[in-house]
Design a protein around this motif. Structure first.
Motif, short mmCIF file in Angstrom:
data_model
loop_
_atom_site.label_atom_id
_atom_site.label_comp_id
_atom_site.label_asym_id
_atom_site.label_seq_id
_atom_site.Cartn_x
_atom_site.Cartn_y
_atom_site.Cartn_z
N LEU A 214 0.79 -1.22 0.00
CA LEU A 214 0.00 0.00 0.00
C LEU A 214 0.83 1.28 0.00
CD1 LEU A 214 -3.00 -0.82 2.36
CD2 LEU A 214 -2.97 -0.61 -0.11
N GLU A 215 2.02 1.27 0.63
CA GLU A 215 2.77 2.52 0.68
C GLU A 215 3.19 3.00 -0.69
OE1 GLU A 215 3.88 -0.39 1.76
OE2 GLU A 215 6.08 -0.55 1.73
N TRP A 216 3.25 2.07 -1.67
CA TRP A 216 3.67 2.44 -3.02
C TRP A 216 2.50 2.87 -3.89
CZ3 TRP A 216 8.64 3.03 -2.72
CH2 TRP A 216 9.37 2.21 -1.85
N MET A 217 1.29 2.89 -3.32
CA MET A 217 0.11 3.33 -4.06
C MET A 217 -0.21 4.81 -3.81
SD MET A 217 -0.73 0.62 -5.67
CE MET A 217 0.92 -0.08 -5.64
N VAL A 218 0.49 5.44 -2.89
CA VAL A 218 0.20 6.83 -2.53
C VAL A 218 1.37 7.71 -2.96
CG1 VAL A 218 -1.28 6.14 -0.61
CG2 VAL A 218 1.17 6.52 -0.21
N ASP A 219 1.17 9.00 -2.83
CA ASP A 219 2.19 9.95 -3.28
C ASP A 219 3.47 9.82 -2.46
OD1 ASP A 219 0.50 11.00 -5.19
OD2 ASP A 219 -0.34 12.49 -3.81
N SER A 220 4.56 10.32 -3.03
CA SER A 220 5.86 10.36 -2.34
C SER A 220 6.27 11.81 -2.13
CB SER A 220 6.93 9.63 -3.18
OG SER A 220 6.56 8.31 -3.44
N PRO A 221 6.40 12.26 -0.90
CA PRO A 221 6.08 11.54 0.35
C PRO A 221 4.58 11.50 0.59
CG PRO A 221 6.77 13.77 0.85
CD PRO A 221 6.94 13.61 -0.64
N PRO A 222 4.10 10.53 1.37
CA PRO A 222 2.66 10.42 1.62
C PRO A 222 2.16 11.63 2.41
CG PRO A 222 3.82 8.40 2.22
CD PRO A 222 4.86 9.44 2.00
N HIS A 223 0.90 11.99 2.16
CA HIS A 223 0.28 13.07 2.91
C HIS A 223 -0.08 12.57 4.31
CE1 HIS A 223 0.11 15.50 -0.67
NE2 HIS A 223 -0.55 14.54 -1.31
N PHE A 224 -0.27 13.50 5.21
CA PHE A 224 -0.76 13.14 6.53
C PHE A 224 -2.18 12.57 6.41
CE2 PHE A 224 2.42 16.41 7.62
CZ PHE A 224 3.17 15.68 8.52
N HIS A 225 -2.48 11.58 7.22
CA HIS A 225 -3.79 10.93 7.21
C HIS A 225 -4.15 10.48 5.80
CE1 HIS A 225 -4.20 12.49 11.27
NE2 HIS A 225 -3.97 13.70 10.82
N THR A 226 -3.26 9.70 5.21
CA THR A 226 -3.42 9.28 3.83
C THR A 226 -4.74 8.52 3.63
OG1 THR A 226 -1.05 9.14 3.51
CG2 THR A 226 -2.42 7.93 1.96
N PHE A 227 -5.04 7.58 4.50
CA PHE A 227 -6.26 6.79 4.37
C PHE A 227 -7.28 7.28 5.38
CE2 PHE A 227 -2.86 3.96 2.93
CZ PHE A 227 -3.34 3.64 1.67
N GLU A 228 -8.49 7.64 4.89
CA GLU A 228 -9.53 8.09 5.79
C GLU A 228 -10.10 6.93 6.60
OE1 GLU A 228 -12.38 10.07 3.37
OE2 GLU A 228 -11.28 11.96 3.35
N GLU A 229 -10.01 5.74 6.06
CA GLU A 229 -10.46 4.54 6.78
C GLU A 229 -9.50 3.41 6.46
OE1 GLU A 229 -13.77 2.58 3.93
OE2 GLU A 229 -14.29 4.56 4.75
N LEU A 230 -9.54 2.38 7.28
CA LEU A 230 -8.62 1.26 7.10
C LEU A 230 -8.91 0.56 5.78
CD1 LEU A 230 -6.36 -0.33 8.54
CD2 LEU A 230 -8.13 -1.90 9.36
N PRO A 231 -7.95 0.53 4.85
CA PRO A 231 -8.20 -0.10 3.55
C PRO A 231 -8.34 -1.60 3.67
CG PRO A 231 -5.90 0.51 3.74
CD PRO A 231 -6.58 1.07 4.95
N GLN A 232 -9.17 -2.17 2.82
CA GLN A 232 -9.39 -3.61 2.79
C GLN A 232 -8.81 -4.17 1.49
OE1 GLN A 232 -13.53 -4.40 3.34
NE2 GLN A 232 -13.60 -3.53 5.40
#
Length: 258
Positions: A214-232
């Motif tokens: 999952l860390e490679w699916m978000v921007d670099s560097p990741p934003h604060f509070h990247t996921f609003e809810e726990l991803p499934q």
């Protein structure tokens, strides 16, 4: 510990216990090798440091088996053999693991990538330097050179000269790492979400697309509070989870906070 006045039975117990610890440690090392065997190995800087860690940690563990024997340890106690042993396991093994993680995630953490050529040069300087520094200490310890002394007889000067030369090489490697930090901070190349995706044409032809956790699916560097809810993570019948995530970015609600 063996020289602290323990009775024979207690020393025998700790000798057996220390040697038995080598069994799960050996299993762990072969598990790491099997993970590499089943993966897509490409010798970038993080992988070099990971392989270097395996070598140094394994070698340090083997010398630990020697020191596990109470009779041998009494003779080698407080000599340079002990210094060589724990530096191979800790100061070299553990630090190489830290360097591997640093080079692997620095692009994700900062949004800019390190210079690959300098990173590999840092590895070779450090690897050669630390081995030149600490490997001769095994021979010094076997010859009876004690640790924590300000001077030594001329008979030990040969191996000590090699160890000193190795420490200079290691120092150059440390200075190079500081320069790499400077390059990353002020001249680093911006990277996308997946730093290791499609490293070059050869890896693309082999079907290697980099990690897809999952860390490679978000921007670099990741934003604060990247996921609003726990991803499934859902099971995907057709295609890999990597393809599913790329084709369905809405499957993982992302925060719009910057």
């Amino acid at each position: 510990m063996y020289t602290s006045g323990l009775d024979v039975d207690t020393r025998a117990y700790f000798t057996a216990a220390t040697m038995i610890i080598a069994v799960p440690t050996g299993i762990k090392i072969f598990s790491w090798l099997a993970t590499m065997w089943g993966g897509s190995i490409y010798m970038k800087t993080p992988m070099l440091f990971a392989v270097g860690f395996l070598f140094l940690f394994t070698f340090g563990g083997l010398t630990g088996i020697v020191l596990a024997n109470a009779g041998v340890d009494i003779g080698l106690h407080d000599t340079y053999y002990v210094v060589a042993h724990f530096h191979y396991v800790l100061s070299m093994g553990a630090v190489f693991g830290l360097f591997s993680g640093f080079y692997f995630w620095i692009g994700k953490m900062t949004g800019v990538q390190y210079p690959e050529v300098l990173g590999q040069l840092h590895f070779w300087l450090t690897f050669v330097g630390v081995n030149l520094t600490f490997f001769p200490m095994h021979f010094l310890g076997l010859a009876g050179m004690p640790r924590r002394i300000p001077d030594y007889p001329d008979a030990f000067s040969g191996w000590n000269w090699i160890a000193s030369f190795g420490s200079y090489v290691t120092t150059i490697g440390i200075l190079l790492f500081i320069y790499i930090l400077y390059e990353v901070a002020f001249h680093g190349q911006p990277v996308g979400k997946n730093v290791w995706e499609n490293i070059n044409e050869r890896t693309t032809e082999r079907g290697f697309r980099g990690p897809f956790t999952l860390e490679w699916m978000v921007d670099s560097p990741p934003h604060f509070h990247t996921f609003e809810e726990l991803p499934q993570i859902r099971d995907v019948k057709n295609g890999s989870a990597y393809d599913f995530i790329r084709k369905n970015p809405g499957a993982f609600p992302l925060s719009t906070a910057s």
